[in-house]
Design a protein around this motif. Sequence first.
Motif, PDB file in Angstrom:
ATOM      1  N   LYS A  18      -7.194   0.802  -2.641  1.00  0.00           N
ATOM      2  CA  LYS A  18      -7.222   0.623  -4.086  1.00  0.00           C
ATOM      3  C   LYS A  18      -7.771   1.899  -4.714  1.00  0.00           C
ATOM      4  N   LEU A  19      -7.494   2.067  -6.005  1.00  0.00           N
ATOM      5  CA  LEU A  19      -7.861   3.307  -6.676  1.00  0.00           C
ATOM      6  C   LEU A  19      -9.117   3.086  -7.520  1.00  0.00           C
ATOM      7  N   ASP A  20     -10.268   2.929  -6.860  1.00  0.00           N
ATOM      8  CA  ASP A  20     -11.523   2.840  -7.589  1.00  0.00           C
ATOM      9  C   ASP A  20     -12.447   3.954  -7.106  1.00  0.00           C
ATOM     10  N   GLU A  21     -13.593   4.075  -7.765  1.00  0.00           N
ATOM     11  CA  GLU A  21     -14.485   5.210  -7.507  1.00  0.00           C
ATOM     12  C   GLU A  21     -14.953   5.259  -6.060  1.00  0.00           C
ATOM     13  N   GLN A  22     -15.377   4.128  -5.520  1.00  0.00           N
ATOM     14  CA  GLN A  22     -15.894   4.109  -4.153  1.00  0.00           C
ATOM     15  C   GLN A  22     -14.801   4.449  -3.142  1.00  0.00           C
ATOM     16  N   THR A  23     -13.618   3.838  -3.316  1.00  0.00           N
ATOM     17  CA  THR A  23     -12.538   4.053  -2.347  1.00  0.00           C
ATOM     18  C   THR A  23     -12.039   5.493  -2.385  1.00  0.00           C
ATOM     19  N   ILE A  24     -11.872   6.042  -3.607  1.00  0.00           N
ATOM     20  CA  ILE A  24     -11.430   7.435  -3.720  1.00  0.00           C
ATOM     21  C   ILE A  24     -12.482   8.369  -3.124  1.00  0.00           C
ATOM     22  N   GLY A  25     -13.772   8.072  -3.373  1.00  0.00           N
ATOM     23  CA  GLY A  25     -14.828   8.904  -2.798  1.00  0.00           C
ATOM     24  C   GLY A  25     -14.811   8.884  -1.282  1.00  0.00           C
ATOM     25  N   GLU A  26     -14.615   7.699  -0.696  1.00  0.00           N
ATOM     26  CA  GLU A  26     -14.536   7.595   0.762  1.00  0.00           C
ATOM     27  C   GLU A  26     -13.320   8.338   1.298  1.00  0.00           C
ATOM     28  N   TYR A  27     -12.188   8.243   0.567  1.00  0.00           N
ATOM     29  CA  TYR A  27     -10.977   8.936   0.998  1.00  0.00           C
ATOM     30  C   TYR A  27     -11.188  10.448   0.993  1.00  0.00           C
ATOM     31  N   ILE A  28     -11.825  10.963  -0.063  1.00  0.00           N
ATOM     32  CA  ILE A  28     -12.070  12.404  -0.156  1.00  0.00           C
ATOM     33  C   ILE A  28     -12.985  12.856   0.975  1.00  0.00           C
ATOM     34  N   SER A  29     -14.031  12.080   1.233  1.00  0.00           N
ATOM     35  CA  SER A  29     -14.967  12.456   2.300  1.00  0.00           C
ATOM     36  C   SER A  29     -14.285  12.451   3.664  1.00  0.00           C
ATOM     37  N   SER A  30     -13.503  11.410   3.940  1.00  0.00           N
ATOM     38  CA  SER A  30     -12.833  11.333   5.238  1.00  0.00           C
ATOM     39  C   SER A  30     -11.779  12.422   5.376  1.00  0.00           C
ATOM     40  N   ILE A  45      -2.774   6.061 -15.812  1.00  0.00           N
ATOM     41  CA  ILE A  45      -3.342   6.605 -17.049  1.00  0.00           C
ATOM     42  C   ILE A  45      -2.356   6.425 -18.200  1.00  0.00           C
ATOM     43  N   LEU A  46      -1.080   6.706 -17.921  1.00  0.00           N
ATOM     44  CA  LEU A  46      -0.047   6.553 -18.960  1.00  0.00           C
ATOM     45  C   LEU A  46       0.015   5.118 -19.460  1.00  0.00           C
ATOM     46  N   LEU A  47       0.065   4.167 -18.531  1.00  0.00           N
ATOM     47  CA  LEU A  47       0.123   2.763 -18.925  1.00  0.00           C
ATOM     48  C   LEU A  47      -1.147   2.344 -19.645  1.00  0.00           C
ATOM     49  N   GLY A  48      -2.290   2.896 -19.219  1.00  0.00           N
ATOM     50  CA  GLY A  48      -3.540   2.569 -19.886  1.00  0.00           C
ATOM     51  C   GLY A  48      -3.573   3.071 -21.322  1.00  0.00           C
ATOM     52  N   GLU A  49      -3.063   4.288 -21.556  1.00  0.00           N
ATOM     53  CA  GLU A  49      -3.015   4.823 -22.915  1.00  0.00           C
ATOM     54  C   GLU A  49      -2.160   3.954 -23.814  1.00  0.00           C
ATOM     55  N   LEU A  50      -1.049   3.461 -23.288  1.00  0.00           N
ATOM     56  CA  LEU A  50      -0.153   2.638 -24.091  1.00  0.00           C
ATOM     57  C   LEU A  50      -0.782   1.284 -24.413  1.00  0.00           C
ATOM     58  N   ASN A  51      -1.651   0.796 -23.528  1.00  0.00           N
ATOM     59  CA  ASN A  51      -2.268  -0.521 -23.731  1.00  0.00           C
ATOM     60  C   ASN A  51      -3.696  -0.429 -24.243  1.00  0.00           C
ATOM     61  N   GLY A  52      -4.120   0.788 -24.628  1.00  0.00           N
ATOM     62  CA  GLY A  52      -5.462   0.954 -25.171  1.00  0.00           C
ATOM     63  C   GLY A  52      -6.567   0.822 -24.148  1.00  0.00           C
ATOM     64  N   VAL A  53      -6.274   1.112 -22.877  1.00  0.00           N
ATOM     65  CA  VAL A  53      -7.274   0.996 -21.809  1.00  0.00           C
ATOM     66  C   VAL A  53      -7.874   2.371 -21.531  1.00  0.00           C
ATOM     67  N   ASP A  54      -9.200   2.426 -21.433  1.00  0.00           N
ATOM     68  CA  ASP A  54      -9.894   3.681 -21.146  1.00  0.00           C
ATOM     69  C   ASP A  54      -9.805   3.976 -19.656  1.00  0.00           C
ATOM     70  N   ASN A  55      -9.089   5.042 -19.305  1.00  0.00           N
ATOM     71  CA  ASN A  55      -8.900   5.404 -17.894  1.00  0.00           C
ATOM     72  C   ASN A  55      -9.522   6.761 -17.582  1.00  0.00           C
ATOM     73  N   ARG A  56     -10.702   7.005 -18.151  1.00  0.00           N
ATOM     74  CA  ARG A  56     -11.336   8.302 -17.893  1.00  0.00           C
ATOM     75  C   ARG A  56     -11.686   8.471 -16.423  1.00  0.00           C
ATOM     76  N   ASN A  57     -12.036   7.366 -15.748  1.00  0.00           N
ATOM     77  CA  ASN A  57     -12.356   7.466 -14.323  1.00  0.00           C
ATOM     78  C   ASN A  57     -11.169   7.995 -13.530  1.00  0.00           C
ATOM     79  N   ASP A  58      -9.961   7.555 -13.903  1.00  0.00           N
ATOM     80  CA  ASP A  58      -8.776   8.038 -13.206  1.00  0.00           C
ATOM     81  C   ASP A  58      -8.608   9.544 -13.393  1.00  0.00           C
ATOM     82  N   THR A  59      -8.917  10.028 -14.593  1.00  0.00           N
ATOM     83  CA  THR A  59      -8.862  11.469 -14.839  1.00  0.00           C
ATOM     84  C   THR A  59      -9.853  12.203 -13.948  1.00  0.00           C
ATOM     85  N   PHE A  60     -11.051  11.641 -13.791  1.00  0.00           N
ATOM     86  CA  PHE A  60     -12.051  12.245 -12.904  1.00  0.00           C
ATOM     87  C   PHE A  60     -11.572  12.210 -11.450  1.00  0.00           C
ATOM     88  N   PHE A  61     -10.930  11.108 -11.045  1.00  0.00           N
ATOM     89  CA  PHE A  61     -10.405  11.011  -9.686  1.00  0.00           C
ATOM     90  C   PHE A  61      -9.409  12.146  -9.415  1.00  0.00           C
TER      91      PHE A  61
END
Length: 619
Positions: A111-123, A153-169
């Motif tokens: 899944k694309l969340d902060e913990q999982t992306i962090g673990e993926y980057i480390s591994s 991010i694109l879908l989030g912008e269209l639906n008014g969802v804040d996806n700043r974490n995805d940008t950081f990822f």
Amino acid sequence: MPPKTKKKRKSKAEIEAERIVAEEEEKKRQEVEEQRLAEEKAQADERARLDLEAKKNFRLKEIENLICGQKEISAYLTERHNLLQEKLRGERDSCNWKSLLGCNDIQWPTKLDEQTIGEYISSSKEDCDDSLDLVLACVENNKHIIQNLESRILLGELNGVDNRNDTFFISDLKRMTAELIDRATSDLLCESDPPENGELESCCISRTSKIALWANLVGNTEKGKTFSADPQLLVDIPASIANFPVAIRLCHIPYGFASSDVMRRVGLASLGGLIQLSEIKMSPLFRKVDQWTIRQIPDDKQNLFKNEKGLGEMLTKTILVKCKVLDSIIVPQNILIAMWSEEEETWDVNAASGQHFDLKNRTLSFNAHRLGDFSLVQSRSLDFPYKDWIIEPTLNEEHVDEEPLVRFTITTPRFTVSIICREGLCNLLSPDAKELSHLRDSWLPAENLIQELLESGINLLPGDHDGTPDIEIKRKEIEIKCSNDVSMTCTSFIMKSDLVNQKCGEDKACFQVKESEIFCGGSVFSKFKLCIFEKDSASISAIASPGTPPLPSNCGDVKCHILNENESSKFQPASARANENCCLYSIQCLQTESTSESIQRLHTSNPLLTHNVKKLLML
């Protein structure tokens, strides 16, 4: 000739009497006129009062009907929403990242969340053993992860969802990629066996990425150097650089390290990602002592990339760069090479010269006046404004018994793009360009397909800044409402663009609609009619009846109505009148004029299909 008679002069009393009579007559006339005007004003006021009362009654009745319509359809909408969420949960539970991104030894994020992306980057940092080949495999993997994050991010912008974490990822993934490339390069330079001629050449090629490295390890080359370990990469280094103890690295990777947001703001779209031409200082050099070749290995290999003086003073001639463009990219006629400017933090299309594209070998060549990050780019507005569009249901020719598909076709200034939609996935039908053959054989989520088209050179992701001055941007709530309603009715009705849409202002949107005949074999609703969406608060009925309550928030602020055939052909936005047959949803307007079979098909259609069409339209 009779004698002239002398006219008798009026006395002062007679003149005064006549004056008094005239004044009285004038006063009476004024009184009559005032009375007439007062009566006319009273009549006008009464008519205005009655007209305002009628408009308020019309408005109150309209609000009542819209509220009743919302109550009638709310159960249906809730049922469709719950069914969609259930199917989406089922899709998420069965999502297999290995099949989506490919298979290798790196553990894929589930899944694309902060913990999982962090673990993926480390591994990934641990698993890559500083081999350029493994680094390129990681680049390839990250491309797909970044693409999915950008789509979200694109879908989030269209639906008014804040996806700043995805940008950081995305930033973290790109930063990790740059670090891995630098680490692998430094290991290659510091730990490889010394070549006999003092020159080190290396080149690695993957499906979408390439890295070429040349190093002068002894610093005594008298001539310029052209290094090319593969026909896909070539760098022509002038002698002013070749005899200096440096290394030159050319990376071609499918995404850029510099801000892609900046590229969008300056109206450019990247084709094929980043071409990075960089210098690496080579100190200390190899030294031969008797039968030994010795060299001190620096403690911090990253210092190899911190050449404070740089090659700017020595770059008296341009560096020729040749790089093969991916087969999946449609190269525009006017080749543009942009360079990232660190000082100005923007892309400069005048920083390179001699751009040439060899169509036969698909090789791009240009002269770099300085080292840095380059990208093949084109204008984001090459495919704007759209000429027309149509969305229609179509039979599944391969499996007639299965649920029908939906075809969406949009005509741009360069191409006619046709996309077929089924539950959850889309497939490209046209254009029939060989560069897009990989998409015509694949079924992808709508957001991924649009991203792939963008990377191939067809931009169907318009931003408000990508339009032309004569194109009026609709309000966001109008766009969302139209996309939602069109997706709700696309399995039984044909809808297409109408020129009136560009004349009706930002608070209205218009398109043509008719019932599809592929299922029912004929209908009274066989000719196109004009469907109009408008903001309720800015509509004629709302403006003309001040003091009436607004629509409740659960009804939204957009309504629609459908004009009959005669009204559709004569419709002029400037002379539009309030319509008494307004509904909150187009399906409510359509069901009074359509066959029950078509309406039933809307109720039983797969929510994943309509959701997929909605995403496609909103993108």
